[in-house]
Scaffold this motif. Structure first.
Motif, PDB file in Angstrom:
ATOM      1  N   LEU A   9       0.835  -1.193   0.000  1.00  0.00           N
ATOM      2  CA  LEU A   9       0.000   0.000   0.000  1.00  0.00           C
ATOM      3  C   LEU A   9       0.866   1.237   0.000  1.00  0.00           C
ATOM      4  O   LEU A   9       1.911   1.282   0.630  1.00  0.00           O
ATOM      5  CB  LEU A   9      -0.911   0.011   1.227  1.00  0.00           C
ATOM      6  N   GLY A  10       0.425   2.258  -0.731  1.00  0.00           N
ATOM      7  CA  GLY A  10       1.173   3.498  -0.787  1.00  0.00           C
ATOM      8  C   GLY A  10       2.136   3.549  -1.959  1.00  0.00           C
ATOM      9  O   GLY A  10       2.726   4.565  -2.228  1.00  0.00           O
ATOM     10  N   ASP A  12       2.964   3.464  -5.994  1.00  0.00           N
ATOM     11  CA  ASP A  12       2.298   3.762  -7.256  1.00  0.00           C
ATOM     12  C   ASP A  12       2.147   2.477  -8.030  1.00  0.00           C
ATOM     13  O   ASP A  12       2.940   1.556  -7.914  1.00  0.00           O
ATOM     14  CB  ASP A  12       3.118   4.761  -8.080  1.00  0.00           C
ATOM     15  N   VAL A 103      -0.240  14.232   7.164  1.00  0.00           N
ATOM     16  CA  VAL A 103      -0.610  13.796   5.812  1.00  0.00           C
ATOM     17  C   VAL A 103      -0.254  12.310   5.756  1.00  0.00           C
ATOM     18  O   VAL A 103       0.906  11.951   5.530  1.00  0.00           O
ATOM     19  CB  VAL A 103       0.141  14.599   4.732  1.00  0.00           C
ATOM     20  N   GLU A 105      -0.730   9.915   3.706  1.00  0.00           N
ATOM     21  CA  GLU A 105      -0.209   9.349   2.461  1.00  0.00           C
ATOM     22  C   GLU A 105       1.317   9.431   2.412  1.00  0.00           C
ATOM     23  O   GLU A 105       1.977   8.523   1.906  1.00  0.00           O
ATOM     24  CB  GLU A 105      -0.806  10.072   1.241  1.00  0.00           C
ATOM     25  N   THR A 106       1.872  10.499   2.947  1.00  0.00           N
ATOM     26  CA  THR A 106       3.331  10.661   2.948  1.00  0.00           C
ATOM     27  C   THR A 106       3.979   9.663   3.892  1.00  0.00           C
ATOM     28  O   THR A 106       4.954   9.002   3.534  1.00  0.00           O
ATOM     29  CB  THR A 106       3.723  12.098   3.328  1.00  0.00           C
ATOM     30  N   ASP A 108       2.709   6.885   4.879  1.00  0.00           N
ATOM     31  CA  ASP A 108       2.480   5.547   4.313  1.00  0.00           C
ATOM     32  C   ASP A 108       3.525   5.222   3.253  1.00  0.00           C
ATOM     33  O   ASP A 108       4.020   4.093   3.176  1.00  0.00           O
ATOM     34  CB  ASP A 108       1.076   5.436   3.705  1.00  0.00           C
ATOM     35  N   ARG A 109       3.865   6.216   2.414  1.00  0.00           N
ATOM     36  CA  ARG A 109       4.901   5.989   1.388  1.00  0.00           C
ATOM     37  C   ARG A 109       6.248   5.701   2.027  1.00  0.00           C
ATOM     38  O   ARG A 109       6.987   4.820   1.584  1.00  0.00           O
ATOM     39  CB  ARG A 109       4.999   7.191   0.446  1.00  0.00           C
TER      40      ARG A 109
END
Length: 124
Positions: A9-10, A12, A103, A105-106, A108-109
């Motif tokens: 997850l996270g 691309d 944030v 998403e950051t 998670d990446r």
């Protein structure tokens, strides 16, 4: 057992961001994560991020952050600005106060980059 490809997850869809433990990153792939890790390389910013990420409501007022440090308000603002530029936090002004939130998403990446790949049949 089926041979299914595990998706982190996270990441691309195109697999632009391999984990550090699956294959070496090329120069272009390392640029953006390095900026974020650099922002986290300071103990004050790491503590600020932890405080912002921790509240039950998902956000925290700058008025609650500043007293936790023996630093001036402009110094705290500078650290918050760097976290925001790195894409780790976002903010919203309400009257005279600014509220900060993570944030996800950051983070998670970042977590996906550092996560060991799961191999079927093994236990961590």
């Amino acid at each position: 057992m089926s041979k299914q490809e595990l998706v982190v997850l996270g990441q691309d869809e195109g697999g632009c961001c391999p984990t550090l433990l699956t294959e070496p990153m090329d120069e272009d792939q390392a640029v953006e994560p390095a900026k974020v890790f650099k922002a986290l390389g300071d103990p004050i910013r790491l503590r600020l991020l932890s405080m912002i990420a921790s509240p039950a409501g998902g956000e925290i007022c700058v008025c609650d952050l500043t007293p936790a440090f023996e630093l001036s308000q402009p110094t705290i603002s500078h650290h918050l600005k760097l976290l925001k530029q790195a894409g780790l936090i976002d903010s919203e002004r309400r009257g005279t106060w600014v509220y900060y939130r993570l944030v996800p998403e950051t983070t998670d990446r970042l977590a996906a980059i550092l996560t060991r790949p799961t191999v079927a049949g093994t236990v961590s």
